[in-house]
Design a protein around this motif. Structure first.
Motif, PDB file in Angstrom:
ATOM      1  N   VAL A 107       0.823  -1.212   0.000  1.00 12.12           N
ATOM      2  CA  VAL A 107       0.000   0.000   0.000  1.00 12.12           C
ATOM      3  C   VAL A 107       0.860   1.266   0.000  1.00 12.12           C
ATOM      4  O   VAL A 107       0.650   2.173  -0.802  1.00 12.12           O
ATOM      5  CB  VAL A 107      -0.960   0.005   1.206  1.00 12.12           C
ATOM      6  N   THR A 108       1.811   1.348   0.911  1.00 12.96           N
ATOM      7  CA  THR A 108       2.592   2.574   1.055  1.00 12.96           C
ATOM      8  C   THR A 108       3.827   2.597   0.163  1.00 12.96           C
ATOM      9  O   THR A 108       4.394   3.658  -0.082  1.00 12.96           O
ATOM     10  CB  THR A 108       3.042   2.774   2.516  1.00 12.96           C
ATOM     11  N   GLY A 109       4.248   1.422  -0.324  1.00 14.75           N
ATOM     12  CA  GLY A 109       5.448   1.371  -1.148  1.00 14.75           C
ATOM     13  C   GLY A 109       6.696   1.252  -0.292  1.00 14.75           C
ATOM     14  O   GLY A 109       6.653   1.275   0.936  1.00 14.75           O
ATOM     15  N   LYS A 110       7.838   1.121  -0.968  1.00 13.10           N
ATOM     16  CA  LYS A 110       9.113   0.972  -0.280  1.00 13.10           C
ATOM     17  C   LYS A 110      10.060   2.091  -0.700  1.00 13.10           C
ATOM     18  O   LYS A 110       9.973   2.603  -1.810  1.00 13.10           O
ATOM     19  CB  LYS A 110       9.739  -0.385  -0.618  1.00 13.10           C
ATOM     20  N   PRO A 111      10.981   2.462   0.190  1.00 16.03           N
ATOM     21  CA  PRO A 111      11.967   3.486  -0.180  1.00 16.03           C
ATOM     22  C   PRO A 111      12.836   3.011  -1.341  1.00 16.03           C
ATOM     23  O   PRO A 111      13.121   1.821  -1.477  1.00 16.03           O
ATOM     24  CB  PRO A 111      12.798   3.651   1.102  1.00 16.03           C
ATOM     25  N   LEU A 112      13.246   3.952  -2.187  1.00 14.71           N
ATOM     26  CA  LEU A 112      14.114   3.651  -3.322  1.00 14.71           C
ATOM     27  C   LEU A 112      15.434   4.396  -3.163  1.00 14.71           C
ATOM     28  O   LEU A 112      15.444   5.609  -2.924  1.00 14.71           O
ATOM     29  CB  LEU A 112      13.453   4.072  -4.638  1.00 14.71           C
ATOM     30  N   ILE A 113      16.540   3.688  -3.283  1.00 15.06           N
ATOM     31  CA  ILE A 113      17.851   4.330  -3.233  1.00 15.06           C
ATOM     32  C   ILE A 113      18.146   4.929  -4.612  1.00 15.06           C
ATOM     33  O   ILE A 113      18.216   4.210  -5.606  1.00 15.06           O
ATOM     34  CB  ILE A 113      18.942   3.319  -2.835  1.00 15.06           C
ATOM     35  N   PHE A 167      21.389   5.508  -9.498  1.00 18.35           N
ATOM     36  CA  PHE A 167      20.680   4.329  -9.991  1.00 18.35           C
ATOM     37  C   PHE A 167      19.583   4.753 -10.975  1.00 18.35           C
ATOM     38  O   PHE A 167      18.504   5.204 -10.572  1.00 18.35           O
ATOM     39  CB  PHE A 167      20.094   3.542  -8.821  1.00 18.35           C
ATOM     40  N   ARG A 168      19.869   4.580 -12.251  1.00 15.20           N
ATOM     41  CA  ARG A 168      18.950   5.016 -13.301  1.00 15.20           C
ATOM     42  C   ARG A 168      17.622   4.271 -13.230  1.00 15.20           C
ATOM     43  O   ARG A 168      16.550   4.862 -13.424  1.00 15.20           O
ATOM     44  CB  ARG A 168      19.582   4.800 -14.673  1.00 15.20           C
ATOM     45  N   GLU A 169      17.676   2.967 -12.947  1.00 16.70           N
ATOM     46  CA  GLU A 169      16.442   2.176 -12.906  1.00 16.70           C
ATOM     47  C   GLU A 169      15.515   2.658 -11.797  1.00 16.70           C
ATOM     48  O   GLU A 169      14.296   2.718 -11.974  1.00 16.70           O
ATOM     49  CB  GLU A 169      16.774   0.688 -12.708  1.00 16.70           C
ATOM     50  N   ASN A 170      16.079   3.017 -10.659  1.00 12.78           N
ATOM     51  CA  ASN A 170      15.253   3.509  -9.557  1.00 12.78           C
ATOM     52  C   ASN A 170      14.687   4.893  -9.859  1.00 12.78           C
ATOM     53  O   ASN A 170      13.577   5.236  -9.423  1.00 12.78           O
ATOM     54  CB  ASN A 170      16.049   3.534  -8.260  1.00 12.78           C
ATOM     55  N   LEU A 171      15.446   5.708 -10.584  1.00 13.17           N
ATOM     56  CA  LEU A 171      14.912   7.002 -11.014  1.00 13.17           C
ATOM     57  C   LEU A 171      13.713   6.806 -11.937  1.00 13.17           C
ATOM     58  O   LEU A 171      12.713   7.533 -11.843  1.00 13.17           O
ATOM     59  CB  LEU A 171      15.995   7.815 -11.735  1.00 13.17           C
ATOM     60  N   LYS A 172      13.818   5.785 -12.813  1.00 12.14           N
ATOM     61  CA  LYS A 172      12.692   5.490 -13.707  1.00 12.14           C
ATOM     62  C   LYS A 172      11.482   5.006 -12.918  1.00 12.14           C
ATOM     63  O   LYS A 172      10.346   5.395 -13.195  1.00 12.14           O
ATOM     64  CB  LYS A 172      13.111   4.437 -14.737  1.00 12.14           C
ATOM     65  N   LYS A 173      11.719   4.129 -11.928  1.00 11.24           N
ATOM     66  CA  LYS A 173      10.618   3.645 -11.088  1.00 11.24           C
ATOM     67  C   LYS A 173       9.943   4.795 -10.347  1.00 11.24           C
ATOM     68  O   LYS A 173       8.728   4.795 -10.155  1.00 11.24           O
ATOM     69  CB  LYS A 173      11.132   2.624 -10.073  1.00 11.24           C
ATOM     70  N   ALA A 174      10.742   5.761  -9.922  1.00  7.40           N
ATOM     71  CA  ALA A 174      10.212   6.897  -9.169  1.00  7.40           C
ATOM     72  C   ALA A 174       9.621   7.972 -10.070  1.00  7.40           C
ATOM     73  O   ALA A 174       9.075   8.957  -9.569  1.00  7.40           O
ATOM     74  CB  ALA A 174      11.318   7.507  -8.316  1.00  7.40           C
ATOM     75  N   ARG A 175       9.717   7.784 -11.405  1.00  8.39           N
ATOM     76  CA  ARG A 175       9.253   8.773 -12.376  1.00  8.39           C
ATOM     77  C   ARG A 175       9.940  10.117 -12.160  1.00  8.39           C
ATOM     78  O   ARG A 175       9.338  11.182 -12.234  1.00  8.39           O
ATOM     79  CB  ARG A 175       7.726   8.955 -12.285  1.00  8.39           C
ATOM     80  N   LEU A 176      11.241  10.056 -11.869  1.00  8.21           N
ATOM     81  CA  LEU A 176      12.041  11.257 -11.677  1.00  8.21           C
ATOM     82  C   LEU A 176      13.079  11.337 -12.786  1.00  8.21           C
ATOM     83  O   LEU A 176      13.730  10.340 -13.107  1.00  8.21           O
ATOM     84  CB  LEU A 176      12.777  11.209 -10.329  1.00  8.21           C
ATOM     85  N   ASP A 177      13.244  12.534 -13.369  1.00  6.72           N
ATOM     86  CA  ASP A 177      14.363  12.710 -14.290  1.00  6.72           C
ATOM     87  C   ASP A 177      15.519  13.367 -13.530  1.00  6.72           C
ATOM     88  O   ASP A 177      15.385  13.773 -12.372  1.00  6.72           O
ATOM     89  CB  ASP A 177      13.958  13.528 -15.517  1.00  6.72           C
ATOM     90  N   LEU A 178      16.657  13.474 -14.176  1.00 10.39           N
ATOM     91  CA  LEU A 178      17.842  14.000 -13.501  1.00 10.39           C
ATOM     92  C   LEU A 178      17.671  15.445 -13.046  1.00 10.39           C
ATOM     93  O   LEU A 178      18.160  15.831 -11.984  1.00 10.39           O
ATOM     94  CB  LEU A 178      19.060  13.887 -14.432  1.00 10.39           C
ATOM     95  N   ASN A 179      16.981  16.249 -13.846  1.00 10.90           N
ATOM     96  CA  ASN A 179      16.772  17.646 -13.461  1.00 10.90           C
ATOM     97  C   ASN A 179      15.955  17.754 -12.170  1.00 10.90           C
ATOM     98  O   ASN A 179      16.258  18.574 -11.301  1.00 10.90           O
ATOM     99  CB  ASN A 179      16.074  18.406 -14.592  1.00 10.90           C
ATOM    100  N   GLU A 180      14.912  16.926 -12.055  1.00  8.65           N
ATOM    101  CA  GLU A 180      14.108  16.924 -10.831  1.00  8.65           C
ATOM    102  C   GLU A 180      14.934  16.460  -9.640  1.00  8.65           C
ATOM    103  O   GLU A 180      14.844  17.021  -8.533  1.00  8.65           O
ATOM    104  CB  GLU A 180      12.885  16.029 -11.015  1.00  8.65           C
ATOM    105  N   PHE A 181      15.749  15.422  -9.863  1.00 13.46           N
ATOM    106  CA  PHE A 181      16.597  14.910  -8.784  1.00 13.46           C
ATOM    107  C   PHE A 181      17.581  15.973  -8.310  1.00 13.46           C
ATOM    108  O   PHE A 181      17.777  16.177  -7.105  1.00 13.46           O
ATOM    109  CB  PHE A 181      17.344  13.668  -9.263  1.00 13.46           C
ATOM    110  N   LEU A 182      18.197  16.692  -9.252  1.00 14.37           N
ATOM    111  CA  LEU A 182      19.134  17.750  -8.892  1.00 14.37           C
ATOM    112  C   LEU A 182      18.422  18.910  -8.178  1.00 14.37           C
ATOM    113  O   LEU A 182      19.001  19.562  -7.314  1.00 14.37           O
ATOM    114  CB  LEU A 182      19.858  18.257 -10.146  1.00 14.37           C
ATOM    115  N   THR A 183      17.171  19.143  -8.558  1.00 15.52           N
ATOM    116  CA  THR A 183      16.390  20.178  -7.866  1.00 15.52           C
ATOM    117  C   THR A 183      16.197  19.808  -6.403  1.00 15.52           C
ATOM    118  O   THR A 183      16.337  20.651  -5.503  1.00 15.52           O
ATOM    119  CB  THR A 183      15.016  20.361  -8.541  1.00 15.52           C
ATOM    120  N   TYR A 184      15.876  18.535  -6.142  1.00  9.62           N
ATOM    121  CA  TYR A 184      15.716  18.066  -4.762  1.00  9.62           C
ATOM    122  C   TYR A 184      17.018  18.231  -3.979  1.00  9.62           C
ATOM    123  O   TYR A 184      16.995  18.622  -2.799  1.00  9.62           O
ATOM    124  CB  TYR A 184      15.291  16.592  -4.743  1.00  9.62           C
ATOM    125  N   THR A 185      18.145  17.922  -4.619  1.00 10.70           N
ATOM    126  CA  THR A 185      19.423  18.048  -3.900  1.00 10.70           C
ATOM    127  C   THR A 185      19.702  19.507  -3.545  1.00 10.70           C
ATOM    128  O   THR A 185      20.152  19.802  -2.432  1.00 10.70           O
ATOM    129  CB  THR A 185      20.582  17.481  -4.748  1.00 10.70           C
TER     130      THR A 185
END
Length: 234
Positions: free
Chosen positions: A92-98, A106-124
């Motif tokens: 139901v809640t899902g699991k954390p993704l590294i 981890f490109r595959e986990n970024l794809k699972k999270a529906r995040l692109d690199l620009n969004e990831f860098l924004t979070y950082t």
């Protein structure tokens, strides 16, 4: 007269929907307000839509009311199930993704999270890391928040790093709010109202009516904020 009747019914059903929404929110817990999972988000939107229908459906208000209660109890049931079953919690809640670990993204986990690199860098950057090499681990939590573990040389220094032993701080407790003493809080803290007034007098307040807020630090300090700029005695 018909228009006034409809207005009256709409007013009543609106109040009922507000009361039912409040009760369901209390039943489902504060997680419905913050740290929402995908399931919480879907249920919250659906319940809001049904509540709006309840407030405006003059013909059959019992139908949206029934649906509202069913959705609320379904959400409550799911929350109970996920608190008792690890397997159900993961479904139901899902699991954390590294997303990043020791210099590897981890490109595959970024794809699972529906995040692109620009969004990831924004979070950082939003978390204060403008240099990605300073991050040891980045984890996407089940509620959509990205957590960061910095590398040891880049994390903030702590008192234990410097071999210091600072005194433990405590949550401040209000003793005065809006010019009125709070006897229960004062008694719970093991203090007396006379002590509070003495502490206020030392700070220039003739009585508590001149104090907007006074907070006790758990030890011997009372921090007072004046009702206005002229509250302090001369």
């Amino acid at each position: 007269m018909e228009i006034f009747k409809n207005i009256g019914i709409t007013a009543i059903t609106s109040v009922v929907s507000i009361v039912v929404l409040f009760l369901l929110t209390k039943l489902m817990g504060s997680k419905q307000v913050s740290q929402m999972t995908a399931f919480d988000y879907i249920v919250g939107i659906t319940i809001g839509s049904v509540a709006a229908e309840l407030a405006t459906d003059l013909e059959e208000p019992t139908q949206p009311l029934t649906a509202l209660i069913i959705y609320g109890f379904a959400a409550f049931g799911i929350s109970v199930l996920t608190s008792k079953s690890i397997r159900a919690r993961g479904a139901v809640t899902g699991k954390p993704l590294i997303l990043l670990e020791d210099g590897v993204i981890f490109r595959e986990n970024l794809k699972k999270a529906r995040l692109d690199l620009n969004e990831f860098l924004t979070y950082t950057r939003m978390s204060g890391y403008f240099d990605l090499s300073q991050v040891q681990t980045a984890v996407l939590e089940h509620n959509g928040v990205v957590s960061f573990l910095p590398k040891e040389p880049y994390r903030p220094a702590t008192p234990s790093d410097m071999d210091l032993k600072p005194k433990q701080s405590h949550v401040q407790m209000p003793f005065v709010i809006d010019g009125k003493l709070l006897p229960k809080n004062i008694a719970q803290a093991g203090k007396e109202e006379a002590w509070v007034r003495r502490m206020l007098l030392k700070q220039g307040y003739r009585d508590e009516r001149a104090v907007f807020l006074a907070l006790w630090d758990g030890d011997s300090k009372l921090t007072a904020f004046p009702m206005d700029r002229t509250a302090l005695s001369s």
